[in-house]
Every structure is written in structure tokens, then in C-alpha cells.
Design a protein around this motif. Structure first.
Motif, short mmCIF file in Angstrom:
data_model
loop_
_atom_site.label_atom_id
_atom_site.label_comp_id
_atom_site.label_asym_id
_atom_site.label_seq_id
_atom_site.Cartn_x
_atom_site.Cartn_y
_atom_site.Cartn_z
N ILE A 12 -9.93 137.95 48.40
CA ILE A 12 -10.48 137.78 47.02
C ILE A 12 -10.08 137.13 46.56
CG2 ILE A 12 -10.03 139.12 44.96
CD1 ILE A 12 -7.49 141.23 46.03
N GLY A 13 -10.15 135.56 47.26
CA GLY A 13 -10.34 134.33 46.62
C GLY A 13 -11.41 133.47 46.99
N VAL A 14 -12.65 134.40 47.28
CA VAL A 14 -14.01 133.57 47.35
C VAL A 14 -14.07 133.16 45.48
CG1 VAL A 14 -16.53 134.15 47.36
CG2 VAL A 14 -14.67 134.81 49.11
N GLU A 15 -13.90 134.20 44.21
CA GLU A 15 -14.13 133.64 43.06
C GLU A 15 -13.48 132.45 43.23
OE1 GLU A 15 -15.80 134.32 39.85
OE2 GLU A 15 -15.44 135.59 41.45
N GLY A 16 -12.06 131.58 43.56
CA GLY A 16 -11.66 130.76 43.51
C GLY A 16 -12.42 129.73 44.10
N ASN B 185 -6.95 132.05 42.38
CA ASN B 185 -8.14 132.42 41.17
C ASN B 185 -7.65 132.01 40.19
OD1 ASN B 185 -10.06 134.13 43.50
ND2 ASN B 185 -9.47 135.26 43.53
N ALA B 186 -6.51 132.35 39.46
CA ALA B 186 -6.35 131.77 38.21
C ALA B 186 -5.31 130.54 38.03
CB ALA B 186 -4.86 132.79 37.63
N ILE B 187 -5.18 129.95 39.58
CA ILE B 187 -5.40 128.49 39.64
C ILE B 187 -6.33 127.85 39.26
CG2 ILE B 187 -3.84 126.56 40.86
CD1 ILE B 187 -1.95 128.43 41.22
N ALA B 188 -7.45 128.05 40.30
CA ALA B 188 -8.67 127.38 40.02
C ALA B 188 -9.32 126.77 38.44
CB ALA B 188 -9.44 127.91 40.94
N ILE B 189 -9.49 128.04 38.11
CA ILE B 189 -9.94 127.72 36.34
C ILE B 189 -9.30 127.05 35.90
CG2 ILE B 189 -9.99 128.44 34.73
CD1 ILE B 189 -9.78 131.71 35.32
N GLY C 27 -17.78 135.52 38.51
CA GLY C 27 -17.85 137.07 38.97
C GLY C 27 -18.45 137.29 40.32
N TYR C 28 -19.18 136.25 41.00
CA TYR C 28 -20.22 136.23 42.05
C TYR C 28 -18.55 137.29 42.85
CZ TYR C 28 -24.43 134.15 40.50
OH TYR C 28 -24.94 133.94 40.29
N GLY C 29 -17.75 136.15 43.14
CA GLY C 29 -16.61 136.10 44.08
C GLY C 29 -16.39 137.40 44.09
N PHE C 30 -15.63 138.34 43.11
CA PHE C 30 -15.59 139.24 43.04
C PHE C 30 -16.85 140.82 43.17
CE2 PHE C 30 -12.95 137.42 39.65
CZ PHE C 30 -11.62 137.56 40.39
N THR C 31 -18.06 140.97 43.14
CA THR C 31 -18.89 141.36 43.45
C THR C 31 -19.44 141.44 44.27
OG1 THR C 31 -19.63 140.68 41.01
CG2 THR C 31 -21.44 141.71 42.23
#
Length: 378
Positions: free
Chosen positions: A85-89, A150-154, A288-292
Motif C-alpha cells: 500500500i506504500g506506493v503512495e508514499g 505513507n503518513a511519514i512520507a508527507i 492519490g495515484y498510489g491508492f488508485t
């Protein structure tokens, strides 16, 4: 004939699922008091003027390329039985690092773009290595670790663009961003190609990075189907115990799969960065690309060809969002439609799989009965 029949059996569930999704979406539009026929017409409306049509096609292309790359990145983990799920981050971190380091170096145009691409892939792979190491050394679920990362990446991205990569001309105010990339790092667009094809040129940049996405897709398809790594990836995903018995280290494959997935994730943000933005800025960064990409990978059945078609479908629906809104249909309808498509595919696939299993079981019982010798009463 057999190959054609097998191809039809593979795509038939998807076609049925798309039909079901369209019907369910029509019911949803009726419930909110709008006309589903008008929504369908708006969905395929590319504009009234040649310029508007060209702009709409350009948006479609610009949206499809990163979705395709995100779907590829997610599919590598799926083949291994990993839920990345970490593609977003990963692509957020990769885009920031590529933008910051890319602006700090001076190279000729083709080489500059290549170096930035390699930097982004390395950054994405490095960030994906964290959940991989946690999994193989401590048994930490990649689902939990990637969600947290993902949250840490922000936060990491916010720090990088405010301290080491900040544009000194902008300072550290509200409109903070990285230093703008030089022209040698600008990826050529496809606007002129429209004119060559006899179409009106779009007024907005059409990212040429879609060509790189296509090449990457072909390379990934060859790796997965023709290389030892692809075989070991499939074997480990099907049965870790059987793979280990054949000399394949499941722990090493987890790390390799996550690194490969992270490297592909690092490419997701380059289409916008090198094509139009030319710097990383939180306000203009497309998230949002990671989640999609998870939905795209599921719909594409983890195959590069299927992922490409799924990315085109999702990009097509995203492109139609503003037009649907003009017809009084809320933008959430597009998201709902995408979710219904994926859910329908999963349900139809499961139904088809169960029917196939029951058919095989009946066939096996019939063969057992035919081969069992009949006892003759004495």
C-alpha cells in the motif's frame, strides 16, 4: 481456436463486470435524481471544439501514464503475495528527492533526464526497503508498515522542501517549493504529435513521459514472463514452502519484490514533474495515484497488458469528471463508478472461479466412476 477460446474466457468476466458496474452506476444516478442517459452522453463527450477535444485527450494521456506505472508497482507485490500500500508514499518521496537533486546538478538534456529518473527509482526503492526489511527480520506486516510510512512520507517531504531543497527565491513561506528544474531536465511533450496526426494541438502540455511508461511496461512484461526473477516471483507467490523446497529464498524474494515495486513507484511522479510542473510544490502535487494503482492492478489482473487497459479506463473516467459535474452529477460519482468496477470484477471473478472448480470436481468424479472396476456378483 483453443487460444481464442482461452482469451475469451479471460476477458469475459471483465466485460460482464463492466456491464454490471454500468448498471449499478445508472441506478445510483437515478437515486440522486439525475438522468443516467445524460450522464452516459457526458461520459463520452470530449468537447464541442477541436481544441477542447484535443485538451480532453491530453488530460486522458497525462492521467493514464502515472496510473499505469502505479498499477505496475502494486502488481509486483501482488504477484509475491505482498500488499504494498506504500506506493503512495514511495512516489511522493521519490518525486521530492528527484526534484531537489535534479535541480542541483547540471548535465546535458538526455543525460540529465536519465539521471533524474535513476534518482527517483533509487529513492522509491530505498523507501520500499524499509517495510521489506521489517517484514523479513521482525515479521512486521507490510500492510501496517506501508500505511504508516505513507503518513511519514508527507512529513519527510514537507521537511525536504523547506530545508535542503527549498528554492531560495521563494524562501520558507507558504508557497514553498523546490528549485525549478533547468530546461535540460524538461521532458519533451507530445503536443506537436497532434498536429502531425492532423488534430488541433492542445493548449495544455501533453506529457511525453507516457512513452517511457510504455517502454517500462514492455520491459516489466518481459521480466515477469521470460526471466528467472519472474519465475521465482510467481513461484514464491503461489507457494512459499514449495519455492523454498526448490532453493528459492522467500525472504530474499520479499526484499527483491519490494525493491522492484518501489523502483517502479519512483517513476509515478516523474510524468508531472518533468512534463509540466518542473518542481515539487505541495499545492500542485497530484496525490492519490498510489491508492488508485491498487484498483488498477486488481482490475488488470496483475498483467501489464491488463493494467494498461485498466489505467486507460480509470483515466477516462477521471477525465469525464468535470463534464459530469456540469450535468449536475457530483464528482464523487466517478470515484463510486471506479469502486463499483473493481468490486464487480472481484465478484464476477470469484463466481467464475467457483463455477470452474465445481465443473472440474464433477469431471474428476465422472472420470473416477468410469475408471473404477465394477464388482461382479458371484
Amino acid at each position: 481456436m483453443t487460444r481464442l477460446l482461452g482469451w475469451w474466457r479471460r476477458i469475459a468476466p471483465t466485460l460482464v463486470a463492466l456491464g454490471v458496474a454500468l448498471a449499478v452506476t445508472a441506478v445510483f444516478i437515478l437515486i440522486i435524481g439525475e438522468n443516467p442517459i445524460a450522464a452516459l452522453v457526458a461520459l463520452f463527450d470530449f468537447g464541442e471544439t477541436p481544441v477542447a477535444q484535443a485538451n480532453s485527450i491530453g488530460v486522458w494521456i497525462n492521467r493514464a501514464a502515472p496510473l499505469f506505472l502505479a498499477g505496475l508497482a502494486v502488481s509486483i507485490g501482488f504477484r509475491m503475495g505482498l500488499f504494498n500500500i506504500g506506493v503512495e508514499g514511495q512516489y511522493r518521496i521519490a518525486t521530492v528527492v528527484a526534484a531537489g537533486l535534479g535541480a542541483a546538478i547540471v548535465l546535458p538534456a538526455p543525460l540529465h533526464i536519465l539521471v533524474i529518473t535513476l534518482i527517483a527509482m533509487a529513492a522509491g526503492a530505498a523507501y520500499a526497503a524499509i517495510p521489506a526489511i521489517l517484514k523479513v527480520t521482525r515479521g512486521v506486516s507490510e500492510v501496517i508498515s506501508t500505511i504508516m510510512l505513507n503518513a511519514i512520507a508527507i512529513g519527510i517531504a514537507a521537511y525536504l522542501i523547506r530545508s535542503p531543497f527549498v528554492d531560495p527565491e521563494l524562501g520558507a513561506g507558504e508557497n514553498v517549493a523546490t528549485t525549478r528544474l533547468p530546461e535540460s531536465a524538461h521532458f519533451p511533450g507530445l503536443n506537436e504529435l497532434f498536429g502531425v496526426l492532423g488534430l488541433e494541438e492542445p493548449r495544455r502540455p501533453v506529457h511525453g513521459f507516457v512513452v517511457v511508461a510504455i517502454v517500462v511496461g514492455v520491459v516489466v512484461a518481459v521480466i515477469l514472463s521470460r526471466s528467472r526473477f519472474g519465475f521465482e516471483l510467481r513461484a514464491s507467490g503461489l507457494s512459499a514452502l514449495a519455492a523454498t523446497a526448490n532453493g528459492i529464498s522467500s525472504r530474499a524474494m520479499v526484499v527483491k519484490a519490494m525493491l522492484f515495486s518501489g523502483a517502479l513507484a519512483g517513476l509515478v511522479g516523474l510524468s508531472d514533474l518533468l512534463g509540466s510542473a518542473h518542481r515539487f510544490q505541495p499545492d500542485s502535487f497530484v496525490a492519490g495515484y498510489g491508492f488508485t494503482g491498487i484498483a488498477v492492478a486488481l482490475l488488470g489482473r496483475n498483467r501489464p497488458g491488463g493494467i494498461a487497459l485498466a489505467a486507460l479506463l480509470f483515466a477516462f473516467l477521471d477525465r469525464a469528471g468535470p463534464r459530469l459535474q456540469s450535468e449536475g452529477i457530483p464528482p464523487a460519482a466517478v470515484t463510486i463508478m471506479q469502486g463499483i468496477v473493481v468490486l464487480s470484477v472481484l465478484i464476477v471473478d470469484e463466481v467464475a472461479r467457483r463455477r470452474l472448480r465445481r465443473r472440474e470436481e464433477r469431471r474428476a468424479r465422472a472420470q473416477d466412476q468410469a475408471t473404477t472396476p465394477v464388482e461382479v456378483a458371484s
